[in-house]
Enzyme design. Sequence first.
Site, PDB file in Angstrom:
ATOM      1  N   LEU A 172     -26.115  56.502  21.048  1.00  0.00           N
ATOM      2  CA  LEU A 172     -25.866  57.925  20.776  1.00  0.00           C
ATOM      3  C   LEU A 172     -24.474  58.527  19.947  1.00  0.00           C
ATOM      4  O   LEU A 172     -23.483  58.154  20.380  1.00  0.00           O
ATOM      5  CB  LEU A 172     -25.662  58.482  22.445  1.00  0.00           C
ATOM      6  CG  LEU A 172     -26.432  58.058  23.245  1.00  0.00           C
ATOM      7  CD1 LEU A 172     -26.375  58.601  24.720  1.00  0.00           C
ATOM      8  CD2 LEU A 172     -28.125  58.550  22.840  1.00  0.00           C
ATOM      9  N   GLY A 217     -20.663  56.672  18.996  1.00  0.00           N
ATOM     10  CA  GLY A 217     -19.593  57.544  19.371  1.00  0.00           C
ATOM     11  C   GLY A 217     -19.730  57.986  20.690  1.00  0.00           C
ATOM     12  O   GLY A 217     -18.679  58.302  21.485  1.00  0.00           O
ATOM     13  N   ARG A 263     -16.907  66.470  21.968  1.00  0.00           N
ATOM     14  CA  ARG A 263     -15.391  66.558  22.507  1.00  0.00           C
ATOM     15  C   ARG A 263     -15.318  68.230  22.503  1.00  0.00           C
ATOM     16  O   ARG A 263     -14.887  68.815  23.422  1.00  0.00           O
ATOM     17  CB  ARG A 263     -14.626  66.154  21.687  1.00  0.00           C
ATOM     18  CG  ARG A 263     -14.506  64.453  21.732  1.00  0.00           C
ATOM     19  CD  ARG A 263     -13.431  63.853  20.767  1.00  0.00           C
ATOM     20  NE  ARG A 263     -14.315  63.923  19.272  1.00  0.00           N
ATOM     21  CZ  ARG A 263     -14.101  63.155  18.409  1.00  0.00           C
ATOM     22  NH1 ARG A 263     -13.239  62.064  18.532  1.00  0.00           N
ATOM     23  NH2 ARG A 263     -15.119  62.989  17.296  1.00  0.00           N
ATOM     24  N   HIS A 313     -31.407  53.124  12.723  1.00  0.00           N
ATOM     25  CA  HIS A 313     -30.200  52.354  13.389  1.00  0.00           C
ATOM     26  C   HIS A 313     -30.771  50.749  14.135  1.00  0.00           C
ATOM     27  O   HIS A 313     -29.990  50.473  15.291  1.00  0.00           O
ATOM     28  CB  HIS A 313     -29.829  53.203  15.064  1.00  0.00           C
ATOM     29  CG  HIS A 313     -29.625  54.602  14.712  1.00  0.00           C
ATOM     30  ND1 HIS A 313     -29.907  55.704  15.207  1.00  0.00           N
ATOM     31  CD2 HIS A 313     -28.576  55.033  13.697  1.00  0.00           C
ATOM     32  CE1 HIS A 313     -28.916  56.747  14.795  1.00  0.00           C
ATOM     33  NE2 HIS A 313     -28.292  56.458  14.078  1.00  0.00           N
ATOM     34  N   ARG A 325     -29.502  67.809  14.431  1.00  0.00           N
ATOM     35  CA  ARG A 325     -31.036  67.549  14.352  1.00  0.00           C
ATOM     36  C   ARG A 325     -31.756  67.864  15.463  1.00  0.00           C
ATOM     37  O   ARG A 325     -31.265  67.693  16.633  1.00  0.00           O
ATOM     38  CB  ARG A 325     -31.190  66.123  13.923  1.00  0.00           C
ATOM     39  CG  ARG A 325     -30.718  65.653  12.611  1.00  0.00           C
ATOM     40  CD  ARG A 325     -31.161  64.116  12.454  1.00  0.00           C
ATOM     41  NE  ARG A 325     -29.734  63.590  11.965  1.00  0.00           N
ATOM     42  CZ  ARG A 325     -29.541  62.392  11.771  1.00  0.00           C
ATOM     43  NH1 ARG A 325     -30.587  61.457  12.340  1.00  0.00           N
ATOM     44  NH2 ARG A 325     -28.351  61.975  11.405  1.00  0.00           N
ATOM     45  N   GLU A 358     -22.112  47.481  13.362  1.00  0.00           N
ATOM     46  CA  GLU A 358     -22.990  47.105  12.384  1.00  0.00           C
ATOM     47  C   GLU A 358     -22.453  46.449  11.244  1.00  0.00           C
ATOM     48  O   GLU A 358     -23.365  45.529  10.691  1.00  0.00           O
ATOM     49  CB  GLU A 358     -23.476  48.593  11.858  1.00  0.00           C
ATOM     50  CG  GLU A 358     -24.469  49.549  12.965  1.00  0.00           C
ATOM     51  CD  GLU A 358     -24.575  50.578  12.805  1.00  0.00           C
ATOM     52  OE1 GLU A 358     -25.820  51.184  12.127  1.00  0.00           O
ATOM     53  OE2 GLU A 358     -23.641  51.466  13.279  1.00  0.00           O
ATOM     54  N   ASP A 411     -19.763  68.372  17.744  1.00  0.00           N
ATOM     55  CA  ASP A 411     -18.740  67.318  18.145  1.00  0.00           C
ATOM     56  C   ASP A 411     -19.063  67.548  19.809  1.00  0.00           C
ATOM     57  O   ASP A 411     -18.506  68.318  20.012  1.00  0.00           O
ATOM     58  CB  ASP A 411     -17.567  67.383  17.374  1.00  0.00           C
ATOM     59  CG  ASP A 411     -16.926  66.160  17.845  1.00  0.00           C
ATOM     60  OD1 ASP A 411     -16.827  65.892  18.998  1.00  0.00           O
ATOM     61  OD2 ASP A 411     -16.425  65.393  17.040  1.00  0.00           O
ATOM     62  N   ASN A 435     -21.791  49.593   2.688  1.00  0.00           N
ATOM     63  CA  ASN A 435     -22.719  50.587   3.218  1.00  0.00           C
ATOM     64  C   ASN A 435     -22.557  51.832   2.134  1.00  0.00           C
ATOM     65  O   ASN A 435     -21.464  52.486   2.428  1.00  0.00           O
ATOM     66  CB  ASN A 435     -22.338  51.069   4.658  1.00  0.00           C
ATOM     67  CG  ASN A 435     -23.164  52.182   5.026  1.00  0.00           C
ATOM     68  OD1 ASN A 435     -24.239  52.552   4.382  1.00  0.00           O
ATOM     69  ND2 ASN A 435     -23.063  52.355   6.326  1.00  0.00           N
ATOM     70  N   ARG A 447     -25.997  47.409   3.548  1.00  0.00           N
ATOM     71  CA  ARG A 447     -26.984  48.080   4.350  1.00  0.00           C
ATOM     72  C   ARG A 447     -28.013  48.726   3.523  1.00  0.00           C
ATOM     73  O   ARG A 447     -27.706  49.490   2.564  1.00  0.00           O
ATOM     74  CB  ARG A 447     -26.051  49.174   5.011  1.00  0.00           C
ATOM     75  CG  ARG A 447     -26.949  50.104   5.979  1.00  0.00           C
ATOM     76  CD  ARG A 447     -26.294  51.244   6.515  1.00  0.00           C
ATOM     77  NE  ARG A 447     -26.850  52.129   7.218  1.00  0.00           N
ATOM     78  CZ  ARG A 447     -26.852  53.355   7.609  1.00  0.00           C
ATOM     79  NH1 ARG A 447     -26.068  54.007   6.882  1.00  0.00           N
ATOM     80  NH2 ARG A 447     -27.790  54.241   8.251  1.00  0.00           N
TER      81      ARG A 447
HETATM   82  P1  AMP Z   1     -20.883  58.512  15.611  1.00  0.00           P
HETATM   83  O1  AMP Z   1     -21.995  58.940  14.773  1.00  0.00           O
HETATM   84  O2  AMP Z   1     -21.344  57.129  16.166  1.00  0.00           O
HETATM   85  O3  AMP Z   1     -19.865  58.032  14.820  1.00  0.00           O
HETATM   86  O4  AMP Z   1     -20.480  59.397  16.696  1.00  0.00           O
HETATM   87  C1  AMP Z   1     -19.707  60.602  16.397  1.00  0.00           C
HETATM   88  C2  AMP Z   1     -19.855  61.532  17.383  1.00  0.00           C
HETATM   89  O5  AMP Z   1     -19.168  60.955  18.754  1.00  0.00           O
HETATM   90  C3  AMP Z   1     -18.889  62.865  17.526  1.00  0.00           C
HETATM   91  O6  AMP Z   1     -19.595  63.831  16.683  1.00  0.00           O
HETATM   92  C4  AMP Z   1     -18.568  62.958  18.762  1.00  0.00           C
HETATM   93  O7  AMP Z   1     -19.500  63.924  19.314  1.00  0.00           O
HETATM   94  C5  AMP Z   1     -18.576  61.814  19.696  1.00  0.00           C
HETATM   95  N1  AMP Z   1     -17.482  61.363  20.232  1.00  0.00           N
HETATM   96  C6  AMP Z   1     -16.678  60.576  19.587  1.00  0.00           C
HETATM   97  N2  AMP Z   1     -15.512  60.379  20.230  1.00  0.00           N
HETATM   98  C7  AMP Z   1     -15.658  61.139  21.540  1.00  0.00           C
HETATM   99  C8  AMP Z   1     -14.927  61.328  22.706  1.00  0.00           C
HETATM  100  N3  AMP Z   1     -13.740  60.488  23.082  1.00  0.00           N
HETATM  101  N4  AMP Z   1     -15.375  61.941  23.715  1.00  0.00           N
HETATM  102  C9  AMP Z   1     -16.653  62.504  23.619  1.00  0.00           C
HETATM  103  N5  AMP Z   1     -17.619  62.465  22.514  1.00  0.00           N
HETATM  104  C10 AMP Z   1     -16.865  61.691  21.415  1.00  0.00           C
END
Ligand code: AMP
Length: 400
Positions: free
Chosen positions: A208, A331, A285, A179, A240, A384, A283, A7, A90
């Site tokens: 998401l 995530g 979290r 995606h 975004r 993926e 993020d 990728n 990819r």
């Molecule tokens: P991805 O783009 O699929 O890697 O998702 C990344 C996003 O997932 C991060 O910016 C977080 O907002 C969210 N994320 C990852 N782990 C957690 C968690 N344990 N609790 C809440 N959100 C999370």
Amino acid sequence: MKVLVINCGSSSLKYQVIDSDTEQVLAKGLCERIGIDGRLVYQKAGGEKEITDAAMPTHKEAIGMVLDALQNPKTGVIADLSEIDAVGHRVVHGGEKFSGSALVDDAMIQAVEECSGLAPLHNPANLIGINVCRELMPNVPMVGCFDTAFHQTMPEKAYLYAIPVEYYEKYQIRKYGFHGTSHSFVSKEMASFLGMDLNNCKEIICHLGNGASISAVVNGKCVDTSMGLTPLAGLAMGTRSGDLDPSIVEFLGDKLGVDAKEVTNILNKKSGVFGLSRGLSSDFRDLGEAAEAGNHDAEVALEVFKYRVATTIGAYAAAMNGVDAIAFTAGIGENDAATRAGIISYLGYLGIELCEERNKVRGENVKISTDDSKVAVCVIPTNEELAICRDTVAVISANK
Ligand code: AMP
């Protein structure tokens, strides 16, 4: 077969070697800061993460270092390159040219180049990865797997924008969706997990993550999705904006004294939950913690996100005249139980009931709705790389 999955981004590259028979990851890692200084992260299955700082002026040195690491006598997973049976790449944008994964050859590369105008940041980087691998492994068959391909089954009524149709004909302005590898993988995985017939079911897949999109899938085929010509459309995301009134571009440009390009940059990089939380974080979290501590902006940002997901699910249930199962992935979808519960709280009218105990589980396929719920709701971790590996093997077998 041993499949190398690549990728390739503009300054980074993620890779995995997967044994397609057992579907085990033999080694994985990434190259970062290509063209800046360079860092290789390598991890053999069951081993420690190794981090090496080394000059990577171009992707050629980066891929060369990955191949060397894979052949390292102590920590490698292959004796020599002849053990790599195939490479799966990819590719972000396949335009209308690719409705599935395809064997890499000169004609395919030219077609991907022709789609580059639709993804100017991604496709050229993906092509560099393909070209370097072809140079370093000239006899290994390679397959391109497109983020857009799964969505090519959308009907005209879903993919056409209501603008003069000649702009679609002349400039290919339409909804493509992204995606796709994840939506395709998760829709198959959920059908099999729930024991549903993939050819006779209606699914909504919520991918998401930092980028977020939803798709409506009937009998395994995508009929609508929330991203558009570019990945800026649809849901509110990490940074975004997602959908907004198109007049805002001119209106805000006038107010700020900047051009459309700069406004688009703001919509891509400074908006979403990041913009709504006054730049606190993209993020979930951080936002969850801040909201718990009483930060109103963080709370509103999270609610906007959940509301958009819920209203898109409603739209797709209408588009399909019903829904059998809804999947959460990526995530946020896989890890954030509170956000899932918040989204589901909008969906009572569909007869959906959340099981709070099941909603606590992480990292595996799980049904989080009660057994009485009229629609099954699941967490299905996406993969993926495995999807690219499976497609690579399928395309190569079909072309033998
Ligand atoms: P991805 O783009 O699929 O890697 O998702 C990344 C996003 O997932 C991060 O910016 C977080 O907002 C969210 N994320 C990852 N782990 C957690 C968690 N344990 N609790 C809440 N959100 C999370």
